[in-house]
Design an enzyme around this catalytic site. Sequence first.
Site, PDB file in Angstrom:
ATOM      1  N   SER A  98       0.833  -1.209   0.000  1.00 13.31           N
ATOM      2  CA  SER A  98       0.000   0.000   0.000  1.00 13.31           C
ATOM      3  C   SER A  98       0.869   1.261   0.000  1.00 13.31           C
ATOM      4  O   SER A  98       0.533   2.245  -0.663  1.00 13.31           O
ATOM      5  CB  SER A  98      -0.982  -0.009   1.173  1.00 13.31           C
ATOM      6  OG  SER A  98      -0.334   0.281   2.374  1.00 13.31           O
ATOM      7  N   ASN A  99       1.980   1.222   0.708  1.00 17.97           N
ATOM      8  CA  ASN A  99       2.888   2.387   0.670  1.00 17.97           C
ATOM      9  C   ASN A  99       3.549   2.511  -0.696  1.00 17.97           C
ATOM     10  O   ASN A  99       3.675   3.616  -1.234  1.00 17.97           O
ATOM     11  CB  ASN A  99       3.953   2.279   1.765  1.00 17.97           C
ATOM     12  CG  ASN A  99       3.423   2.721   3.105  1.00 17.97           C
ATOM     13  OD1 ASN A  99       3.319   3.912   3.383  1.00 17.97           O
ATOM     14  ND2 ASN A  99       3.049   1.749   3.934  1.00 17.97           N
ATOM     15  N   ASN A 140      13.815   4.009   5.258  1.00 21.66           N
ATOM     16  CA  ASN A 140      12.849   3.009   5.723  1.00 21.66           C
ATOM     17  C   ASN A 140      11.728   3.724   6.477  1.00 21.66           C
ATOM     18  O   ASN A 140      11.917   4.814   6.999  1.00 21.66           O
ATOM     19  CB  ASN A 140      13.535   2.000   6.655  1.00 21.66           C
ATOM     20  CG  ASN A 140      12.582   0.900   7.100  1.00 21.66           C
ATOM     21  OD1 ASN A 140      11.788   0.390   6.303  1.00 21.66           O
ATOM     22  ND2 ASN A 140      12.638   0.537   8.377  1.00 21.66           N
ATOM     23  N   HIS A 148       8.908   3.074   9.584  1.00 17.43           N
ATOM     24  CA  HIS A 148       8.590   2.167  10.697  1.00 17.43           C
ATOM     25  C   HIS A 148       7.290   2.631  11.352  1.00 17.43           C
ATOM     26  O   HIS A 148       7.112   3.829  11.593  1.00 17.43           O
ATOM     27  CB  HIS A 148       9.739   2.182  11.706  1.00 17.43           C
ATOM     28  CG  HIS A 148       9.559   1.188  12.797  1.00 17.43           C
ATOM     29  ND1 HIS A 148       9.810  -0.152  12.620  1.00 17.43           N
ATOM     30  CD2 HIS A 148       9.112   1.329  14.075  1.00 17.43           C
ATOM     31  CE1 HIS A 148       9.531  -0.797  13.743  1.00 17.43           C
ATOM     32  NE2 HIS A 148       9.113   0.071  14.634  1.00 17.43           N
ATOM     33  N   GLU A 185       1.329   7.050   7.292  1.00 21.64           N
ATOM     34  CA  GLU A 185       2.375   6.604   6.360  1.00 21.64           C
ATOM     35  C   GLU A 185       2.080   7.091   4.948  1.00 21.64           C
ATOM     36  O   GLU A 185       2.936   7.660   4.275  1.00 21.64           O
ATOM     37  CB  GLU A 185       2.479   5.071   6.372  1.00 21.64           C
ATOM     38  CG  GLU A 185       2.973   4.528   7.698  1.00 21.64           C
ATOM     39  CD  GLU A 185       3.227   3.031   7.671  1.00 21.64           C
ATOM     40  OE1 GLU A 185       4.045   2.581   8.479  1.00 21.64           O
ATOM     41  OE2 GLU A 185       2.616   2.309   6.865  1.00 21.64           O
TER      42      GLU A 185
HETATM   43  C1  GRF Z   1       4.213  -0.444   6.904  1.00 20.18           C
HETATM   44  O1  GRF Z   1       3.472  -0.430   8.064  1.00 20.18           O
HETATM   45  C2  GRF Z   1       5.600   0.040   7.180  1.00 20.18           C
HETATM   46  O2  GRF Z   1       5.679   0.904   8.250  1.00 20.18           O
HETATM   47  C3  GRF Z   1       6.341  -1.223   7.498  1.00 20.18           C
HETATM   48  O3  GRF Z   1       5.756  -2.202   6.681  1.00 20.18           O
HETATM   49  C4  GRF Z   1       4.422  -1.861   6.392  1.00 20.18           C
HETATM   50  C5  GRF Z   1       4.205  -1.987   4.915  1.00 20.18           C
HETATM   51  O4  GRF Z   1       2.858  -1.943   4.596  1.00 20.18           O
HETATM   52  N1  GRF Z   1       7.764  -1.046   7.341  1.00 20.18           N
HETATM   53  P1  GRF Z   1       2.364  -1.922   3.103  1.00 20.18           P
HETATM   54  O5  GRF Z   1       2.815  -3.210   2.437  1.00 20.18           O
HETATM   55  O6  GRF Z   1       2.973  -0.728   2.445  1.00 20.18           O
HETATM   56  O7  GRF Z   1       0.883  -1.808   3.196  1.00 20.18           O
END
Ligand code: GRF
Length: 189
Positions: free
Chosen positions: A10-11, A99, A101, A171
């Site tokens: 999703s990010n 990164n 977190h 995020e």
């Molecule tokens: C996020 O919560 C990020 O903080 C962590 O991994 C997760 C990735 O989520 N490092 P997605 O796959 O982007 O939904």
Amino acid sequence: MAIFASGSGSNAKKIIDYFTSVPDIDVDVVVCNKKGAGVIGIAGENNIPVVMIDRTSFQDTSNLVAELEKRNINLIVMAGFLWQLPESFVNAFKGNILNIHPALLPKYGGKGMYGKFVHEAVLENKEKESGITIHLADEFYDRGEIIFQASCEVDPNENMESLAKKIQLLEHQHYPKIIEGFIRKQNHS
Ligand code: GRF
């Protein structure tokens, strides 16, 4: 940039969408270590090549570094990539690995602290706030220089699901913009 991701992506999706309208910055490749990860489909929909890696090739690193150099990658953006980075990889991209977190580091970081385990610990300790941390990454888990943090309240009746949603929203809101700011700053220094 290269996005390293192995989860739902999703990010990665937010980052890809954001940079579609930034003409001078591109997401050139997605690197993934998990067959069937959601991020693979997202890359495909956006015509972004995916490089799959396994533990052995990642430990050796030289092939991956060569592959990334061939594509002129100068920033690594980790978004849900859980493997510890080998020192040789960190040296190849020193100071250019980001990164994200899902907590306010230095609290709730380190090996095993990812996804629901982070939120579980935050709730268990009855924290009044949590948030996100964007930081430089190195060969140690969650330890590099902090670039940005944003926080949210943890309500008294908060549960895992509601907290995870709040954090994910933060995020998605911040990561693409912080990446852009980081790149622009690097280019001017
Ligand atoms: C996020 O919560 C990020 O903080 C962590 O991994 C997760 C990735 O989520 N490092 P997605 O796959 O982007 O939904």
